[in-house]
Design a protein around this motif. Structure first.
Motif, PDB file in Angstrom:
ATOM      1  N   ASP A 159       0.838  -1.204   0.000  1.00 29.11           N
ATOM      2  CA  ASP A 159       0.000   0.000   0.000  1.00 29.11           C
ATOM      3  C   ASP A 159       0.871   1.251   0.000  1.00 29.11           C
ATOM      4  O   ASP A 159       0.622   2.205  -0.743  1.00 29.11           O
ATOM      5  CB  ASP A 159      -0.921   0.007   1.218  1.00 29.11           C
ATOM      6  CG  ASP A 159      -2.084  -0.960   1.084  1.00 29.11           C
ATOM      7  OD1 ASP A 159      -2.227  -1.583   0.006  1.00 29.11           O
ATOM      8  OD2 ASP A 159      -2.849  -1.085   2.053  1.00 29.11           O
TER       9      ASP A 159
ATOM     10  N   GLU B 238       1.386   4.133  -3.062  1.00 30.85           N
ATOM     11  CA  GLU B 238       1.220   5.563  -2.778  1.00 30.85           C
ATOM     12  C   GLU B 238       2.484   6.335  -3.135  1.00 30.85           C
ATOM     13  O   GLU B 238       2.426   7.420  -3.728  1.00 30.85           O
ATOM     14  CB  GLU B 238       0.878   5.768  -1.306  1.00 30.85           C
ATOM     15  CG  GLU B 238       0.685   7.238  -0.917  1.00 30.85           C
ATOM     16  CD  GLU B 238       0.380   7.433   0.562  1.00 30.85           C
ATOM     17  OE1 GLU B 238       0.498   8.590   1.020  1.00 30.85           O
ATOM     18  OE2 GLU B 238       0.037   6.450   1.253  1.00 30.85           O
ATOM     19  N   SER B 239       3.640   5.759  -2.804  1.00 30.15           N
ATOM     20  CA  SER B 239       4.908   6.417  -3.108  1.00 30.15           C
ATOM     21  C   SER B 239       5.125   6.523  -4.611  1.00 30.15           C
ATOM     22  O   SER B 239       5.557   7.568  -5.120  1.00 30.15           O
ATOM     23  CB  SER B 239       6.063   5.647  -2.458  1.00 30.15           C
ATOM     24  OG  SER B 239       7.311   6.196  -2.824  1.00 30.15           O
TER      25      SER B 239
ATOM     26  N   GLU C  69       2.955   6.735  -6.883  1.00 31.82           N
ATOM     27  CA  GLU C  69       2.016   7.703  -7.446  1.00 31.82           C
ATOM     28  C   GLU C  69       2.387   9.142  -7.105  1.00 31.82           C
ATOM     29  O   GLU C  69       2.259  10.044  -7.943  1.00 31.82           O
ATOM     30  CB  GLU C  69       0.609   7.408  -6.930  1.00 31.82           C
ATOM     31  CG  GLU C  69      -0.468   8.301  -7.527  1.00 31.82           C
ATOM     32  CD  GLU C  69      -1.855   7.910  -7.094  1.00 31.82           C
ATOM     33  OE1 GLU C  69      -2.752   8.781  -7.127  1.00 31.82           O
ATOM     34  OE2 GLU C  69      -2.055   6.749  -6.722  1.00 31.82           O
ATOM     35  N   THR C  70       2.901   9.348  -5.884  1.00 30.35           N
ATOM     36  CA  THR C  70       3.182  10.713  -5.420  1.00 30.35           C
ATOM     37  C   THR C  70       4.639  11.123  -5.580  1.00 30.35           C
ATOM     38  O   THR C  70       4.955  12.317  -5.561  1.00 30.35           O
ATOM     39  CB  THR C  70       2.810  10.858  -3.939  1.00 30.35           C
ATOM     40  OG1 THR C  70       3.648   9.995  -3.145  1.00 30.35           O
ATOM     41  CG2 THR C  70       1.350  10.508  -3.715  1.00 30.35           C
TER      42      THR C  70
ATOM     43  N   VAL D 168       6.880   7.305   1.955  1.00 25.39           N
ATOM     44  CA  VAL D 168       5.666   7.126   2.756  1.00 25.39           C
ATOM     45  C   VAL D 168       6.042   6.480   4.086  1.00 25.39           C
ATOM     46  O   VAL D 168       6.699   5.433   4.122  1.00 25.39           O
ATOM     47  CB  VAL D 168       4.647   6.248   2.013  1.00 25.39           C
ATOM     48  CG1 VAL D 168       3.429   5.962   2.898  1.00 25.39           C
ATOM     49  CG2 VAL D 168       4.224   6.923   0.719  1.00 25.39           C
TER      50      VAL D 168
END
Length: 345
Positions: free
Chosen positions: A330, A334-335, A337-338, A342
């Motif tokens: 997860d 997120e990492s 994508e951003t 994280v």
């Protein structure tokens, strides 16, 4: 004897699960289910005593079946596992456990409310290379490890559903599922942060990505880097590990898959050129060592499942452990994508 049904008879269901289940003392390969008629016929030829089913609904309706093994695309694991457990079946799912932590939690909840076993097929805890690195560290040859770098860099398009992101999850959701599980074992400390970068090219007709680079930092200051690629003509070491008193390099994959595919996993042998090389000053003397690999056996995974269900043995691959793997995933997604690191609480 635990009657076992394997769902899916693609490569994983055929070469790994059906074969290894058939070898486990205390398990009976009772049924194989696949919607593909050619694969059903192949399963009947390979295992003439096993029943042949088309769907999981047929499998869970059979009261003789106690254990269901899911060798299906990753995006189906949670739904099918919960369906089987709600029908009172024990479940083993191929890695990766699920697509995210929320799905993993739902699977664990189903296991608890139905009082059935849930485990994930992390056979690579019995890889010769992993066990060898584990022994080198336990023997103190590296001192205190602080950096692990692991990689599998290949050149070739992924096939079938594994090349479809919506079904597989992406390039990080295949081999690296084992890498992250091994990282959790070696880290032996809560994960502090995760950074992930995924490179996409139009070289292959696939949307899963062509190179993944995952960094895991543990609270005990261990740094763990995982690389996976399908667009690399150049090889990298399978393992590069350094500590404050030594270092290790190892090339080559675990040798069990080829002989297993040929029907004789016990015939596995490793090329001595792929033995681990260690440089150490542990004990006060500088030494260069070649370490013969520790032999493990993938048969041990299903033998443990059999022993748990027949003899109340302790489960080796616990779902709560693999939930930690899904937390890393997860954070990695997120990492990626951003573009940011994280933190994991």
């Amino acid at each position: 004897m635990i009657n076992t049904a394997v769902i899916g008879y693609g490569y994983a269901g055929r070469a790994f699960h059906s074969y290894l289940v058939s070898l486990a003392e205390g398990l009976n390969l009772y049924a194989i289910a696949t919607r593909n008629e050619e694969r059903r016929e192949a399963a009947r030829e390979a295992y003439p005593n096993a029943k042949s089913y088309v769907t999981i609904d047929e499998v869970i309706a059979d009261d003789a079946i106690r254990l269901v093994v899911l060798a299906t695309p990753h995006d189906t694991h949670a739904e099918l596992a919960i369906k089987a457990m709600d029908a009172g079946k024990h479940v083993v799912t191929d890695k990766i456990m699920a697509m995210n932590t929320a799905e993993a939690d739902a699977m664990i909840d189903a296991s608890k409310r139905n009082d059935v076993l849930l485990s994930v097929f992390h056979n690579r805890r019995w890889d010769w290379d992993y066990l060898t690195v584990k022994k080198v560290i336990a023997d103190g040859l590296l001192g205190t490890p602080y950096l692990f770098q692991v990689a599998i860099m290949r050149y070739g398009a992924p096939g079938g559903w594994r090349g479809v992101k919506s079904q597989s999850g992406g390039i990080l959701y295949d081999w690296p599922a084992h890498f992250v599980d091994q990282a959790i074992q070696f880290g032996n400390s809560p994960v502090e942060s995760v950074f992930c970068d995924i490179f996409y090219s139009d070289k292959w007709d696939t949307d899963i990505g062509n190179y993944g680079n995952l960094y895991i930092n543990f609270q005990n200051d261990i740094r763990y880097q995982i690389e996976i690629g399908n667009l690399s003509k150049a090889d990298k070491p399978r393992w590069y590990v350094v500590g404050d008193e030594g270092g290790l390099i190892k090339y080559g994959l675990d040798p069990q898959e080829g002989p297993m595919r040929d029907g004789d996993i016990d015939a596995a042998e490793e090329d001595p050129e792929n033995y681990a090389k260690v440089w150490t000053e542990a004990g006060g003397e500088n030494r260069e060592l070649v370490i013969e690999s520790v032999r493990g056996s993938w048969k041990s995974y299903y033998q443990n499942i059999a022993d748990v269900l027949n003899n109340d043995a302790e489960l080796v691959v616990k779902p709560e452990e693999i939930r930690k793997v899904m937390q890393v995933y997860d954070a990695a997604m997120e990492s990626a994508e951003t573009g940011k690191t994280v933190k994991i609480n």
